[in-house]
Design an enzyme around this catalytic site. Structure first.
Site, PDB file in Angstrom:
ATOM      1  N   LYS A 174     -12.667 -15.027  47.807  1.00  0.00           N
ATOM      2  CA  LYS A 174     -13.305 -14.288  48.658  1.00  0.00           C
ATOM      3  C   LYS A 174     -13.103 -12.748  48.362  1.00  0.00           C
ATOM      4  O   LYS A 174     -13.901 -12.116  48.158  1.00  0.00           O
ATOM      5  CB  LYS A 174     -13.054 -14.688  50.051  1.00  0.00           C
ATOM      6  CG  LYS A 174     -13.769 -15.974  50.503  1.00  0.00           C
ATOM      7  CD  LYS A 174     -13.229 -16.327  51.841  1.00  0.00           C
ATOM      8  CE  LYS A 174     -13.939 -17.629  52.215  1.00  0.00           C
ATOM      9  NZ  LYS A 174     -13.517 -18.391  53.425  1.00  0.00           N
ATOM     10  N   ASP A 198      -8.602 -19.809  48.348  1.00  0.00           N
ATOM     11  CA  ASP A 198     -10.140 -19.750  48.690  1.00  0.00           C
ATOM     12  C   ASP A 198      -9.978 -18.411  49.296  1.00  0.00           C
ATOM     13  O   ASP A 198     -11.181 -17.677  49.012  1.00  0.00           O
ATOM     14  CB  ASP A 198     -10.170 -20.574  49.859  1.00  0.00           C
ATOM     15  CG  ASP A 198     -11.577 -20.720  50.291  1.00  0.00           C
ATOM     16  OD1 ASP A 198     -12.540 -21.002  49.415  1.00  0.00           O
ATOM     17  OD2 ASP A 198     -11.964 -20.675  51.592  1.00  0.00           O
TER      18      ASP A 198
HETATM   19  N1  LIG Z   1     -17.458 -26.067  55.522  1.00  0.00           N
HETATM   20  C1  LIG Z   1     -17.642 -24.806  55.735  1.00  0.00           C
HETATM   21  O1  LIG Z   1     -17.154 -24.293  56.832  1.00  0.00           O
HETATM   22  C2  LIG Z   1     -17.858 -23.759  54.737  1.00  0.00           C
HETATM   23  C3  LIG Z   1     -17.774 -22.404  54.869  1.00  0.00           C
HETATM   24  C4  LIG Z   1     -18.213 -21.595  53.839  1.00  0.00           C
HETATM   25  C5  LIG Z   1     -18.322 -22.064  52.696  1.00  0.00           C
HETATM   26  N2  LIG Z   1     -18.291 -23.206  52.415  1.00  0.00           N
HETATM   27  C6  LIG Z   1     -18.334 -23.718  50.834  1.00  0.00           C
HETATM   28  O2  LIG Z   1     -19.345 -24.718  50.990  1.00  0.00           O
HETATM   29  C7  LIG Z   1     -19.501 -25.699  50.024  1.00  0.00           C
HETATM   30  C8  LIG Z   1     -19.736 -27.009  50.625  1.00  0.00           C
HETATM   31  O3  LIG Z   1     -18.731 -27.268  51.372  1.00  0.00           O
HETATM   32  P1  LIG Z   1     -18.800 -28.497  52.596  1.00  0.00           P
HETATM   33  O4  LIG Z   1     -17.697 -28.235  53.730  1.00  0.00           O
HETATM   34  O5  LIG Z   1     -20.129 -28.878  52.739  1.00  0.00           O
HETATM   35  O6  LIG Z   1     -17.980 -29.674  51.635  1.00  0.00           O
HETATM   36  P2  LIG Z   1     -18.063 -31.078  51.603  1.00  0.00           P
HETATM   37  O7  LIG Z   1     -18.534 -31.796  53.206  1.00  0.00           O
HETATM   38  O8  LIG Z   1     -16.761 -31.769  51.145  1.00  0.00           O
HETATM   39  O9  LIG Z   1     -19.477 -31.525  50.839  1.00  0.00           O
HETATM   40  C9  LIG Z   1     -19.281 -31.253  49.489  1.00  0.00           C
HETATM   41  C10 LIG Z   1     -20.552 -31.984  48.603  1.00  0.00           C
HETATM   42  O10 LIG Z   1     -20.492 -31.776  47.249  1.00  0.00           O
HETATM   43  C11 LIG Z   1     -21.052 -32.757  46.660  1.00  0.00           C
HETATM   44  N3  LIG Z   1     -20.404 -32.861  45.171  1.00  0.00           N
HETATM   45  C12 LIG Z   1     -19.237 -32.794  44.666  1.00  0.00           C
HETATM   46  N4  LIG Z   1     -19.486 -32.619  43.442  1.00  0.00           N
HETATM   47  C13 LIG Z   1     -20.697 -32.667  43.077  1.00  0.00           C
HETATM   48  C14 LIG Z   1     -21.194 -32.866  42.015  1.00  0.00           C
HETATM   49  N5  LIG Z   1     -20.708 -32.711  40.635  1.00  0.00           N
HETATM   50  N6  LIG Z   1     -22.686 -32.995  41.674  1.00  0.00           N
HETATM   51  C15 LIG Z   1     -23.355 -33.016  42.907  1.00  0.00           C
HETATM   52  N7  LIG Z   1     -22.604 -32.986  44.151  1.00  0.00           N
HETATM   53  C16 LIG Z   1     -21.456 -32.762  44.111  1.00  0.00           C
HETATM   54  C17 LIG Z   1     -20.222 -33.981  47.349  1.00  0.00           C
HETATM   55  O11 LIG Z   1     -20.712 -35.150  46.818  1.00  0.00           O
HETATM   56  P3  LIG Z   1     -20.062 -36.532  47.643  1.00  0.00           P
HETATM   57  O12 LIG Z   1     -20.807 -36.679  48.839  1.00  0.00           O
HETATM   58  O13 LIG Z   1     -20.633 -37.666  46.652  1.00  0.00           O
HETATM   59  O14 LIG Z   1     -18.615 -36.585  47.899  1.00  0.00           O
HETATM   60  C18 LIG Z   1     -20.459 -33.618  48.945  1.00  0.00           C
HETATM   61  O15 LIG Z   1     -21.545 -34.021  49.143  1.00  0.00           O
HETATM   62  C19 LIG Z   1     -17.889 -25.337  49.407  1.00  0.00           C
HETATM   63  O16 LIG Z   1     -17.972 -24.831  48.279  1.00  0.00           O
HETATM   64  C20 LIG Z   1     -17.190 -24.646  50.394  1.00  0.00           C
HETATM   65  O17 LIG Z   1     -16.280 -23.710  49.619  1.00  0.00           O
HETATM   66  C21 LIG Z   1     -17.871 -24.338  53.320  1.00  0.00           C
END
Ligand SMILES: NC(=O)c1ccc[n+]([C@@H]2O[C@H](COP(=O)([O-])OP(=O)(O)OC[C@H]3O[C@@H](n4cnc5c(N)ncnc54)[C@H](OP(=O)(O)O)[C@@H]3O)[C@@H](O)[C@H]2O)c1
Length: 392
Positions: free
Chosen positions: A257, A253
């Site tokens: 970045k 990750d």
């Molecule tokens: N969390 C942080 O602090 C943070 C900070 C910066 C960037 N990010 C980035 O933000 C993104 C999301 O992170 P998150 O923490 O929100 O992850 P998360 O809570 O695991 O949520 C991921 C979501 O993506 C959905 N998903 C996965 N494959 C999919 C597909 N093919 N079609 C449609 N939906 C799909 C999942 O569906 P299901 O609900 O069915 O599993 C889930 O709702 C990541 O790329 C991460 O690197 C996160």
């Protein structure tokens, strides 16, 4: 040919239009009736930490804010990995329930078709997944006049060829793609680098702790009497880590970045150019996800206890990424850093970026703040949407 007419609020508007101009005409009538507030029609992929918060933040936006910024965001659809829900008039606060009850399964082609056959204009996709499959759809979105905001880093950090293809289509089609949250969650790092690059100030070096999750882990592990695995669990439960925390520990990750930032500075770098120290040494190579890793909990804790014992007084551990433009190197290493330095004194899940430029000399620009967390990241995606909406 269609006759469109509307007589809400005492006004009567009628237009005769052909098939091709139907969408536009419906929107003209709509804006005549409801005022000239611009509307973005948002289809959101992902309803997790970031995606769920984003939709809730948009739905909770007070009317006075919508009026002040002259921009409404209507959430017309949401998809998770299993299903999707779509409503041209906009989803409401019960969107989670509607999605859970939906029988429609999601793939990009179906969703593009659904959006195209609607009367909607100004369509934007938000990618808040970590899915490669969704990242692979970006060219199709752009080719179908759909703009993109993304917290998902995959499209920007894979091969340079794909990165460049996206830029070519953006230019050719005049479409928009914002991704400030790809690095540093809600912190304005990408925007700052873009401005420095465009103002011809030569960035010579970029250095820092780029990952909120690894910042939290090493900030806490360095100063608390707690096992490494307990702190990793805390970080996961606080929503700081990637969906699969092994990805954080592999350093992938942070490498993504570093690649994204290097490319913002015009460098044609590939993932293989990053020389990085894996935080999971050889003996943990079989661990592909968190449950595998927990089977090795004791040896993981012993490995990191040894690292801590080797530290000199006044030193702390930091996972430091560095782009040295003069030497053309991209590296990531677990370093012992003096507590009194900017890097050594960061706390919680703060990310810190030191940008050394020709104009700023030995005193870098420092950008520091929450580097992870669903709420702040969603705010960053929200602000990308506003930026994008003001270009319509
Ligand atoms: N969390 C942080 O602090 C943070 C900070 C910066 C960037 N990010 C980035 O933000 C993104 C999301 O992170 P998150 O923490 O929100 O992850 P998360 O809570 O695991 O949520 C991921 C979501 O993506 C959905 N998903 C996965 N494959 C999919 C597909 N093919 N079609 C449609 N939906 C799909 C999942 O569906 P299901 O609900 O069915 O599993 C889930 O709702 C990541 O790329 C991460 O690197 C996160």
């Amino acid at each position: 040919m269609y006759l469109i007419s509307n007589s809400i609020s005492g006004e009567h508007i009628s237009l005769v239009v052909d098939n091709q101009n139907l969408k536009k005409a419906v929107n003209i009538v709509h804006s005549q009736v409801f005022g000239v507030i611009k509307t973005i029609n948002l289809f959101a992929f992902g309803k997790g930490n970031v995606g769920g918060n984003l939709i809730d933040q948009i739905l909770a936006t007070p009317d006075e804010v919508v009026k002040r910024r002259n921009l409404r965001i209507r959430v017309v659809g949401v998809a998770d990995s299993q299903r999707y829900v779509f409503n041209e008039s906009g989803l409401g606060h019960n969107w989670r329930e509607e999605l859970a009850n939906s029988k429609a399964s999601a793939d990009c082609a179906t969703i593009i078709e659904t959006l195209e056959s609607s009367v909607l204009e100004n369509i934007v996709v938000a990618d808040n997944t970590s899915s490669q499959e969704i990242a692979n759809c970006y060219l199709d979105f752009l080719n179908h006049q759909i703009d993109i905001v993304a917290s998902n880093k995959k499209a920007n950090s894979g091969s340079y060829e794909v990165y460049n293809d996206i830029r070519k289509i953006l230019k050719r089609r005049g479409r928009l793609f914002y991704y400030e949250t790809n690095v540093g969650a809600g912190l304005p790092i990408i925007d700052t680098l873009k401005h420095l690059y465009d103002s011809a100030d030569q960035v010579v070096k970029l250095r820092g702790v780029f990952s909120g999750s690894l910042s939290y882990i090493f900030n806490n592990f360095s100063v608390r009497d707690e096992s490494f695995s307990n702190i990793l669990e805390e970080a996961k439960n606080s929503g700081f880590t990637e969906p699969n925390p092994v990805e954080d520990l592999l350093g992938t990750d942070v490498a993504r970045k570093l690649i994204i930032l290097a490319r913002e500075l015009g460098l044609e770098v590939e993932p293989a150019d990053v020389k990085m120290q894996n935080l999971l040494p050889e003996e943990f190579a079989a661990c592909k996800d968190y449950s595998d890793l927990l089977n090795y909990r004791d040896s993981l804790d012993a490995y990191y206890n040894r690292k801590k014992e080797e530290l000199e007084a006044n030193s702390v551990l930091r996972y430091v990424a560095e782009l040295d433009i003069e030497k053309s190197t991209l590296s990531i290493n677990l370093e012992a850093v003096d507590r009194s330095t900017a890097l050594g004194s960061i706390k919680n899940a703060d990310a810190l970026f030191e940008i050394f430029t020709e104009s700023y000399g030995e005193n870098p620009i420092i950008i520091q703040g929450a580097g992870a967390g669903g709420e702040v990241t969603a705010r960053g995606v929200y602000s990308d949407l506003i930026r994008l909406g003001h270009k319509y």
